[in-house]
Design a protein around this motif. Structure first.
Motif, mmCIF file in Angstrom:
data_model
loop_
_atom_site.group_PDB
_atom_site.id
_atom_site.type_symbol
_atom_site.label_atom_id
_atom_site.label_comp_id
_atom_site.label_asym_id
_atom_site.label_seq_id
_atom_site.Cartn_x
_atom_site.Cartn_y
_atom_site.Cartn_z
ATOM 1 N N GLU A 161 19.077 -95.394 -31.226
ATOM 2 C CA GLU A 161 18.010 -95.978 -32.107
ATOM 3 C C GLU A 161 16.858 -94.826 -32.858
ATOM 4 O O GLU A 161 15.795 -95.109 -32.918
ATOM 5 N N ILE A 162 17.387 -93.485 -32.624
ATOM 6 C CA ILE A 162 16.687 -92.449 -33.337
ATOM 7 C C ILE A 162 16.289 -92.850 -34.779
ATOM 8 O O ILE A 162 15.170 -92.935 -35.191
ATOM 9 N N LEU A 163 17.469 -93.346 -35.513
ATOM 10 C CA LEU A 163 17.348 -94.022 -36.605
ATOM 11 C C LEU A 163 17.752 -95.495 -36.424
ATOM 12 O O LEU A 163 18.624 -95.736 -35.406
ATOM 13 N N PRO A 164 17.463 -96.549 -37.082
ATOM 14 C CA PRO A 164 17.822 -97.882 -37.010
ATOM 15 C C PRO A 164 19.444 -98.051 -37.064
ATOM 16 O O PRO A 164 20.030 -97.408 -37.726
ATOM 17 N N SER A 165 20.085 -98.828 -35.947
ATOM 18 C CA SER A 165 21.632 -98.937 -35.792
ATOM 19 C C SER A 165 22.335 -97.492 -35.687
ATOM 20 O O SER A 165 23.391 -97.702 -35.895
ATOM 21 N N THR A 166 21.480 -96.671 -34.888
ATOM 22 C CA THR A 166 22.488 -95.391 -34.945
ATOM 23 C C THR A 166 22.414 -94.916 -33.434
ATOM 24 O O THR A 166 21.419 -95.498 -32.646
ATOM 25 N N LYS A 167 23.215 -94.058 -32.916
ATOM 26 C CA LYS A 167 23.447 -93.689 -31.790
ATOM 27 C C LYS A 167 23.867 -92.098 -32.039
ATOM 28 O O LYS A 167 24.617 -91.614 -32.601
ATOM 29 N N ALA A 168 23.384 -91.211 -31.381
ATOM 30 C CA ALA A 168 23.623 -89.674 -31.388
ATOM 31 C C ALA A 168 23.835 -89.266 -29.992
ATOM 32 O O ALA A 168 23.400 -89.639 -28.772
ATOM 33 N N ILE A 169 24.983 -88.486 -29.913
ATOM 34 C CA ILE A 169 25.531 -87.847 -28.692
ATOM 35 C C ILE A 169 25.615 -86.499 -28.979
ATOM 36 O O ILE A 169 26.463 -86.047 -29.729
ATOM 37 N N ALA A 170 24.959 -85.699 -28.021
ATOM 38 C CA ALA A 170 25.045 -84.143 -28.121
ATOM 39 C C ALA A 170 25.865 -83.781 -26.686
ATOM 40 O O ALA A 170 25.235 -84.084 -25.578
ATOM 41 N N SER A 171 26.956 -82.641 -26.596
ATOM 42 C CA SER A 171 27.350 -82.414 -25.443
ATOM 43 C C SER A 171 27.637 -80.760 -25.609
ATOM 44 O O SER A 171 27.573 -80.301 -26.678
ATOM 45 N N PHE A 172 27.329 -79.971 -24.296
ATOM 46 C CA PHE A 172 27.263 -78.658 -24.326
ATOM 47 C C PHE A 172 28.101 -78.072 -22.910
ATOM 48 O O PHE A 172 27.727 -79.091 -21.961
#
Length: 278
Positions: free
Chosen positions: A87-98
């Motif tokens: 929910e960073i933006l409506p209806s969204t998911k962000a995934i970061a991998s390092f």
């Protein structure tokens, strides 16, 4: 995020595949949830042994509001960090991998969910990354979609896949055209009870370039509230089985095995996994 839409493309046929693949391991694994803190941090340790190779892992998980950060440190001093933000933006998911020290292996993924469509795109964190994108349209009952991967360094597609699935209250069927159009995979899962605990699964996979077909049948049976049994058999005669038993609340013992029914003189492969949660 909505739960009534068609779901991500990666979810097409996933439940059937998981029944035929998940926990069929021939490694030895012990995972211990060593400590959980009030601030959302969970520490875990894992020991793996595959043949003569041993690997120890230490992990930590931290949750805060709409974010989840998971860190794993192995015996080779590699640190894998995965951060998930909803929910960073409506209806969204962000995934970061390092992964440190190899930072070029990092990846960022953005997912968008709608009642009648989903979109997912990911990109590697290097100068000439591979870009993956997938999309689905439909409803929770029927969906179709596709995915593609493009290598910006060589200017060529690494993959393109298409699929369709149909779901009912007691069954789910999916057909996927993968490997750049070279493989057709069809799966069917049927629930055998109203609680959807016991089910039968079948899969047919055909390689068009070689005219080779593989058939796999399997299923899940709940023996009691603490014990689950899975089994599968393919057209080559490979028989696999998994027994999962909840030793104490939230702590699981998993025993798996594989045997070639057409060559019983060959050694049976066995796997053992113990997940302890104090």
């Amino acid at each position: 995020m909505t739960s009534n839409g068609p779901g991500l493309f990666s979810e097409i046929g996933k439940k059937a595949r998981d029944i035929l693949t998940a926990n069929y391991n021939t490694t030895k694994k012990i995972s211990i949830n060593t400590r959980s803190f009030d601030n959302g941090v969970v520490l875990t340790s894992t020991s793996l042994k595959d043949g003569g190779v041993s690997l120890a892992l230490v992990g930590a998980e931290y949750t805060y509001k709409n974010s989840l950060i998971h860190v794993i440190l192995d015996t080779e001093s590699q640190i894998l960090t995965t951060a998930t933000f909803t929910e960073i933006l409506p209806s969204t998911k962000a995934i970061a991998s390092f992964k440190f020290p190899d930072c070029s292996s990092g990846k960022i993924e953005l997912q968008y969910f709608h009642d009648h469509a989903t979109l997912s795109t990911s990109m590697g964190l290097k100068q000439s990354p591979v870009i993956d994108i997938s999309a689905t349209v439909g409803t929770s009952d029927i969906a179709l979609g596709g995915e593609a991967g493009y290598d910006t360094k060589f200017g060529s597609f690494t993959k393109y896949t298409a699929g369709v699935c149909a779901r009912k209250s007691d069954a789910c069927a999916a057909v996927i055209l993968a490997d750049k159009g070279n493989t057709i995979r069809a799966t069917y899962m049927h629930h055998l009870d109203k609680q959807k605990k016991n089910c039968a699964v079948g899969e047919i996979m055909r390689k068009l370039s070689t005219n080779e077909s593989i058939v796999i049948v399997g299923g899940v049976y709940v023996v009691d509230p603490l014990t689950v049994v899975k089994a599968k058999l393919n057209s080559y005669g490979m028989l696999g089985a998994v027994l999962q038993h909840e030793i104490i609340p939230k702590s699981m013992l998993t025993i798996s095995g594989e045997v070639n029914t057409k060559a019983l003189d060959k050694a049976t492969k066995l796997g053992l996994s113990i997940a302890l949660v104090p």
